[in-house]
Design a protein around this motif. Sequence first.
Motif, mmCIF file in Angstrom:
data_model
loop_
_atom_site.group_PDB
_atom_site.id
_atom_site.type_symbol
_atom_site.label_atom_id
_atom_site.label_comp_id
_atom_site.label_asym_id
_atom_site.label_seq_id
_atom_site.Cartn_x
_atom_site.Cartn_y
_atom_site.Cartn_z
ATOM 1 N N TYR A 242 0.735 -1.362 -0.062
ATOM 2 C CA TYR A 242 0.078 0.140 0.009
ATOM 3 C C TYR A 242 0.908 1.086 0.098
ATOM 4 O O TYR A 242 0.566 2.370 -0.717
ATOM 5 C CB TYR A 242 -1.011 -0.159 1.127
ATOM 6 N N THR A 243 2.023 1.313 0.771
ATOM 7 C CA THR A 243 2.913 2.364 0.739
ATOM 8 C C THR A 243 3.578 2.535 -0.691
ATOM 9 O O THR A 243 3.533 3.817 -0.888
ATOM 10 C CB THR A 243 3.805 2.140 1.714
ATOM 11 N N ARG A 244 3.880 1.648 -1.312
ATOM 12 C CA ARG A 244 4.506 1.528 -2.423
ATOM 13 C C ARG A 244 3.590 2.185 -3.723
ATOM 14 O O ARG A 244 3.975 3.025 -4.354
ATOM 15 C CB ARG A 244 4.984 0.346 -3.058
ATOM 16 N N ALA A 245 2.315 1.870 -3.466
ATOM 17 C CA ALA A 245 1.352 2.381 -4.467
ATOM 18 C C ALA A 245 1.162 4.014 -4.049
ATOM 19 O O ALA A 245 0.712 4.721 -5.112
ATOM 20 C CB ALA A 245 -0.139 1.687 -4.047
ATOM 21 N N LYS A 267 -6.742 -1.862 -7.717
ATOM 22 C CA LYS A 267 -8.060 -2.112 -8.223
ATOM 23 C C LYS A 267 -9.069 -1.799 -7.100
ATOM 24 O O LYS A 267 -8.816 -1.896 -5.476
ATOM 25 C CB LYS A 267 -8.114 -3.706 -8.515
ATOM 26 N N ASP A 268 -10.294 -1.841 -7.562
ATOM 27 C CA ASP A 268 -11.486 -1.971 -6.558
ATOM 28 C C ASP A 268 -11.309 -0.654 -5.547
ATOM 29 O O ASP A 268 -10.223 0.141 -5.487
ATOM 30 C CB ASP A 268 -11.693 -3.057 -5.673
ATOM 31 N N ASP A 269 -12.507 -0.429 -5.089
ATOM 32 C CA ASP A 269 -12.423 0.704 -3.974
ATOM 33 C C ASP A 269 -12.124 0.472 -2.674
ATOM 34 O O ASP A 269 -12.043 -0.976 -2.506
ATOM 35 C CB ASP A 269 -14.101 1.313 -3.854
ATOM 36 N N ILE A 270 -11.946 1.116 -1.640
ATOM 37 C CA ILE A 270 -11.524 0.697 -0.253
ATOM 38 C C ILE A 270 -12.645 0.032 0.377
ATOM 39 O O ILE A 270 -13.877 0.481 0.164
ATOM 40 C CB ILE A 270 -11.103 1.982 0.342
ATOM 41 N N PRO A 271 -12.335 -0.965 0.906
ATOM 42 C CA PRO A 271 -13.595 -1.711 1.510
ATOM 43 C C PRO A 271 -14.263 -0.977 2.655
ATOM 44 O O PRO A 271 -13.844 0.275 3.087
ATOM 45 C CB PRO A 271 -12.984 -3.091 2.118
ATOM 46 N N GLY A 279 -8.198 -11.462 7.196
ATOM 47 C CA GLY A 279 -6.412 -11.548 6.846
ATOM 48 C C GLY A 279 -6.093 -10.037 6.768
ATOM 49 O O GLY A 279 -6.159 -9.212 7.629
ATOM 50 N N CYS A 280 -5.327 -9.907 5.772
ATOM 51 C CA CYS A 280 -4.736 -8.729 5.594
ATOM 52 C C CYS A 280 -5.781 -7.706 4.732
ATOM 53 O O CYS A 280 -6.519 -8.084 4.026
ATOM 54 C CB CYS A 280 -3.453 -8.656 4.784
ATOM 55 N N ARG A 281 -6.143 -6.666 5.586
ATOM 56 C CA ARG A 281 -7.292 -5.802 4.955
ATOM 57 C C ARG A 281 -7.067 -5.330 3.828
ATOM 58 O O ARG A 281 -7.895 -4.844 2.928
ATOM 59 C CB ARG A 281 -7.543 -4.700 6.033
ATOM 60 N N PHE A 282 -5.672 -5.286 3.210
ATOM 61 C CA PHE A 282 -5.472 -4.768 2.028
ATOM 62 C C PHE A 282 -5.377 -5.607 0.813
ATOM 63 O O PHE A 282 -5.341 -5.380 -0.217
ATOM 64 C CB PHE A 282 -3.928 -4.036 2.125
ATOM 65 N N HIS A 283 -5.695 -7.132 1.200
ATOM 66 C CA HIS A 283 -5.478 -8.097 0.251
ATOM 67 C C HIS A 283 -6.541 -7.954 -1.009
ATOM 68 O O HIS A 283 -6.281 -8.465 -2.219
ATOM 69 C CB HIS A 283 -5.547 -9.273 0.906
ATOM 70 N N THR A 284 -7.824 -7.271 -0.731
ATOM 71 C CA THR A 284 -8.598 -7.069 -1.792
ATOM 72 C C THR A 284 -7.913 -6.227 -2.953
ATOM 73 O O THR A 284 -8.667 -6.177 -4.067
ATOM 74 C CB THR A 284 -10.015 -6.601 -1.380
ATOM 75 N N ARG A 285 -7.112 -5.380 -2.762
ATOM 76 C CA ARG A 285 -6.698 -4.482 -3.739
ATOM 77 C C ARG A 285 -5.176 -4.698 -3.918
ATOM 78 O O ARG A 285 -4.465 -4.036 -4.927
ATOM 79 C CB ARG A 285 -6.898 -2.882 -3.153
ATOM 80 N N CYS A 286 -4.363 -5.316 -3.231
ATOM 81 C CA CYS A 286 -3.138 -5.702 -3.457
ATOM 82 C C CYS A 286 -2.711 -6.443 -4.553
ATOM 83 O O CYS A 286 -3.261 -7.706 -4.806
ATOM 84 C CB CYS A 286 -2.558 -6.269 -2.221
ATOM 85 N N PRO A 287 -1.808 -5.826 -5.332
ATOM 86 C CA PRO A 287 -1.375 -6.823 -6.685
ATOM 87 C C PRO A 287 -0.405 -7.848 -6.389
ATOM 88 O O PRO A 287 -0.050 -8.565 -7.304
ATOM 89 C CB PRO A 287 -0.598 -5.443 -7.336
ATOM 90 N N VAL A 288 0.061 -8.037 -5.263
ATOM 91 C CA VAL A 288 0.791 -9.236 -4.935
ATOM 92 C C VAL A 288 0.534 -10.133 -3.979
ATOM 93 O O VAL A 288 1.170 -10.930 -3.139
ATOM 94 C CB VAL A 288 2.381 -8.658 -4.405
#
Length: 331
Positions: A242-245, A267-271, A279-288
């Motif tokens: 997320y920081t890299r983005a 991708k997608d909007d913030i949940p 899990g990780c709250r960022f996983h729905t938007r994370c490219p890796v």
Amino acid sequence: MDSLIQLQDLEVHFPVTTGFLSGARGVIKAVDGVTLDIPRGETLGMVGESGCGKSTLGRALVGLTRPTGGKILIDGKPLTRDRRVQMIFQDPSASLNPRMTIGATIAEPVRLNGLRKGRVAITQRMLELLDLVGLPRTAAYRYPQEFSGGQRQRVGIARALACEPDIIVCDEAVSALDVSIQAQIVALLEELQTRLGLTYLFIAHDLGALKHISHRVAVMYLGRVVEVAPKAALFANPRHAYTRALLSAIPVPDPAIERQRRRIILKDDIPSPANPPSGCRFHTRCPVAVDRCRVQEPAWQEVSTGHSTACWRADELPELMPDPVTSSVNT
């Protein structure tokens, strides 16, 4: 350095109801388990998208919002509504009373907190504060609407200083100002920090605004802090996706580099904070993200001295997501 402010598993949850007489049917987890230390004399920058909870955290720190869990300590003792913690608000037009003169606005907290006795002493302190923030003493007899946005923000700073605080929460304190005025206000805040020994929590929605004023930066996502690091380390080698983005969105003044750089588009909007992902709250938007990210909450880990993150792929990230500027230029 000794910690002035400590946040221990801080939570601010807001109930969700269906009507005036209805009971709560859920909660919005605006701040959901934040643990941070802010050393005396430091500027801790806090960044994240709108709705991530950073302003709510700041309001909890100054007593405008009541925490629903965890602790806030100042000098090791529980924090109540304390004049030692003050706030500079985002919009000076909305935070100043248009019916009060500038002098009355600054003098009132001095009088209410009993910091000076008698009208002459209170007036003298108000004039000293005008001098301190670079406003003419004649401003005392005028009203907020007679001043520019930058001048009104100087009034907001003087009002915060009137309580003789140890820490000031700057909630998007420069985002409503023109770029040239932003630089002037940041310079003023830095000067005041040196002269008065102030501590700042500087909240912003982009990392560019924090690049000059912060000593450390905390990155917040969906109610939680996901990375904390000294400023130089965070900008040179961020260890959360997320920081890299966020870093990839900062404009580069060199046109040649800017044309070649690679933006990381999430991708997608913030949940919804009412129903955060597992899990990780960022996983729905994370490219890796991998399967582990979707089911298991990341452990908080220190990746270098003073640099910590909550990411399962922190060690692999520099290879998986190379620097968004230099990698595209070098290739």
